[in-house]
Design a protein around this motif. Structure first.
Motif, PDB file in Angstrom:
ATOM      1  N   ASN A   1     -13.672  -3.254   7.754  1.00 21.16           N
ATOM      2  CA  ASN A   1     -13.263  -1.636   7.098  1.00 21.16           C
ATOM      3  C   ASN A   1     -14.429  -1.211   8.952  1.00 21.16           C
ATOM      4  OD1 ASN A   1     -11.816  -0.479   5.432  1.00 21.16           O
ATOM      5  ND2 ASN A   1     -13.728  -1.447   3.968  1.00 21.16           N
ATOM      6  N   ALA A   2     -13.296  -1.817  10.064  1.00 22.88           N
ATOM      7  CA  ALA A   2     -14.118  -1.162  10.982  1.00 22.88           C
ATOM      8  C   ALA A   2     -14.202   0.181  11.613  1.00 22.88           C
ATOM      9  CB  ALA A   2     -13.400  -2.148  12.470  1.00 22.88           C
TER      10      ALA A   2
ATOM     11  N   ASP B   1      -9.809 -10.357  15.040  1.00 23.49           N
ATOM     12  CA  ASP B   1     -10.872 -10.970  14.760  1.00 23.49           C
ATOM     13  C   ASP B   1     -12.208 -10.059  15.631  1.00 23.49           C
ATOM     14  OD1 ASP B   1      -9.863 -13.440  14.196  1.00 23.49           O
ATOM     15  OD2 ASP B   1      -9.961 -14.472  16.296  1.00 23.49           O
ATOM     16  N   LEU B   2     -11.381  -9.542  16.551  1.00 22.72           N
ATOM     17  CA  LEU B   2     -13.053  -8.679  16.728  1.00 22.72           C
ATOM     18  C   LEU B   2     -13.250  -7.628  15.973  1.00 22.72           C
ATOM     19  CD1 LEU B   2     -14.211  -7.663  20.180  1.00 22.72           C
ATOM     20  CD2 LEU B   2     -12.484  -6.225  20.628  1.00 22.72           C
ATOM     21  N   LEU B   3     -12.007  -7.332  15.283  1.00 20.96           N
ATOM     22  CA  LEU B   3     -12.038  -5.685  14.502  1.00 20.96           C
ATOM     23  C   LEU B   3     -13.322  -6.274  13.124  1.00 20.96           C
ATOM     24  CD1 LEU B   3      -8.796  -3.627  14.331  1.00 20.96           C
ATOM     25  CD2 LEU B   3     -10.866  -3.052  15.010  1.00 20.96           C
ATOM     26  N   SER B   4     -12.593  -7.385  12.724  1.00 24.96           N
ATOM     27  CA  SER B   4     -13.792  -7.954  11.769  1.00 24.96           C
ATOM     28  C   SER B   4     -15.434  -8.385  12.475  1.00 24.96           C
ATOM     29  CB  SER B   4     -13.105 -10.056  11.925  1.00 24.96           C
ATOM     30  OG  SER B   4     -11.898  -9.544  11.213  1.00 24.96           O
ATOM     31  N   LEU B   5     -15.720  -9.203  13.744  1.00 22.44           N
ATOM     32  CA  LEU B   5     -16.890  -9.310  14.015  1.00 22.44           C
ATOM     33  C   LEU B   5     -17.056  -7.785  13.973  1.00 22.44           C
ATOM     34  CD1 LEU B   5     -18.068 -11.409  15.370  1.00 22.44           C
ATOM     35  CD2 LEU B   5     -17.832 -10.800  16.897  1.00 22.44           C
ATOM     36  N   VAL B   6     -16.731  -6.376  14.089  1.00 17.55           N
ATOM     37  CA  VAL B   6     -17.515  -5.456  14.291  1.00 17.55           C
ATOM     38  C   VAL B   6     -18.100  -5.344  13.278  1.00 17.55           C
ATOM     39  CG1 VAL B   6     -17.251  -2.782  14.275  1.00 17.55           C
ATOM     40  CG2 VAL B   6     -16.112  -4.731  16.647  1.00 17.55           C
ATOM     41  N   ASP B   7     -16.728  -5.600  11.903  1.00 15.94           N
ATOM     42  CA  ASP B   7     -17.120  -5.101  10.322  1.00 15.94           C
ATOM     43  C   ASP B   7     -18.853  -5.764  10.085  1.00 15.94           C
ATOM     44  OD1 ASP B   7     -17.263  -3.933   8.319  1.00 15.94           O
ATOM     45  OD2 ASP B   7     -15.985  -5.817   7.878  1.00 15.94           O
TER      46      ASP B   7
END
Length: 410
Positions: free
Chosen positions: A276-277, A374-380
């Motif tokens: 959940n980003a 990948d980026l959204l997972s990192l943001v999460d």
């Protein structure tokens, strides 16, 4: 530090499907607005109804639990009746208020001369409003120059002994009879407190559910004796791309110790798998709806009456913005956005964000991302850094994510 330890909730009982209007009415029993609210919101016609907002019962009972552990009493006093009688070991001031007429305080302490410890920003507010000296005072206290402090205050208060200006001292007494002043406000200040703000929000969400088919649930909340944040998640999700979804939440914030407005803001998240980003489109400054503590109750109702329209306009506008995110799903562009986000963190100067700045940067550098997911997972993962005590810092971070993804996409 809050007077009562923070209560936070993210998981709600399955049986909590909402709350009766009769139970919600308990929130306004001690606000002084009950009669007016019944009239303005026509509460008599809905008092036997059920508010279908899952999690609302848990929220209401948490608020009542804190309210029942405290006595919140406003004292109107002329400044000539307020004296500084000492300082605590933590350098908080002890303010002695004379000629108190509040019957509850007179009964509780059997005298009309009572001292209160300052808390939150009251010490700074008091000494700056009267003498513009808080920074100088803090310097003296930190140096343990108590003799200079006492001499300065004695001389200044002598000059102030005829000051008939009136202020409202918002006091709190806990169950051990510890006494605090948590805010100083003008007589025009209306006490739209935590129970009041949650009450009017739940009543309006009930109306939106009945009349506009807009359904919400409480996804999380965090509150202390003086501030609250509640996320009401919209039950509708919107298709994004590659099986991901976008969801919207309405965020209620109210800080009783600030002279700020009660606010309802919008928050979005892009959801896929267990990710959940979150993106905050407004940096906390632009709101879907807000009302200041000086407005009348009927003006509060008027503002809330357009909430359904305001929500839909905000959602549609942000969904249009998010279309630009889809354009950045290439490896090169994604790496540029990751670098841009790291740069924004490096350049951050927000005082609430600074204590967590290095940890956020550390998490952003964990891996080089290959695609948008990948980026959204990192943001999460970065979002996990922020505890409930750092809500403002989290809002700042989420705005930077939105700014980087959407503005860069445009």
């Amino acid at each position: 530090m809050p007077i009562i330890e923070r209560i936070s909730c993210r998981d709600f009982p399955l049986e909590d499907e909402g709350v009766k209007v009769k139970d919600v009415l308990k929130l306004i029993e001690k606000t002084g607005f009950e009669e007016e609210l019944f009239k303005v919101f026509d509460l008599e016609s809905i008092k036997n109804e059920f508010i279908e907002v899952p999690g609302a019962s848990t929220l209401v009972h948490a608020i009542l639990n804190i309210e029942n552990r405290l006595k919140k009493i406003d004292i109107t006093a002329q400044l000539k009746d307020v004296k500084t009688v000492g300082f605590t070991d933590e350098n908080q001031a002890l303010l002695e208020i004379a000629n108190i007429e509040n019957e509850e305080l007179l009964k509780l302490f059997r005298k009309d001369l009572i001292d209160f410890e300052t808390t939150y920003s009251v010490k700074a507010d008091y000494f700056n409003q009267l003498y513009d000296m808080n920074k100088y005072l803090s310097f003296l206290l930190n140096k343990e120059y108590r003799d200079i402090v006492n001499n300065n205050i004695d001389m200044l208060e002598e000059k102030n002994k005829e000051n008939e200006d009136e202020k409202v001292f918002k006091t709190v007494i806990d169950n051990k009879k510890n006494r605090y002043v948590r805010a100083i406000v003008s007589k025009r200040y209306k006490d739209y407190n935590i129970p009041f703000s949650v009450f009017v929000t739940l009543i309006q969400l009930h109306s939106l559910n009945k009349n506009k088919n807009l359904s919400f649930s409480v996804s999380k909340f965090s509150l202390t004796d003086s501030e609250i944040r509640v996320e009401f998640k919209n039950e509708k999700e919107y298709d994004f791309f590659d099986k991901s979804k976008v969801s919207f939440s309405l965020v209620l914030t109210n800080d009783e110790i600030k002279r700020d407005a009660v606010k309802l803001k919008g928050l979005f998240s892009i959801n896929f798998d267990d990710v959940n980003a979150y993106l905050n489109p407004n940096e906390g400054n632009t709101n879907i709806m807000s009302f200041k503590h000086g407005v009348k109750v009927d003006n509060v109702k008027q503002k809330l009456s357009s909430l359904g329209f305001d929500i839909l306009e905000f959602v549609n506008g942000t969904l249009d913005d998010l279309k630009f995110v889809k354009r950045v799903n290439t490896s090169t562009t994604i790496l540029e956005i990751q670098d841009r986000l790291i740069q924004k963190v490096d350049n951050a100067r927000d005082k609430n964000f600074l204590p967590l700045k290095e940890e956020v940067k550390k998490r952003l550098l964990l891996k080089k991302v290959d695609n948008l997911f990948d980026l959204l997972s990192l943001v999460d993962k970065v979002d996990e850094v922020f505890s409930d005590e750092y809500i403002q810092a989290q809002d700042y971070w989420r705005y930077k994510v939105y700014q980087t993804l959407v503005k860069r996409g445009k």
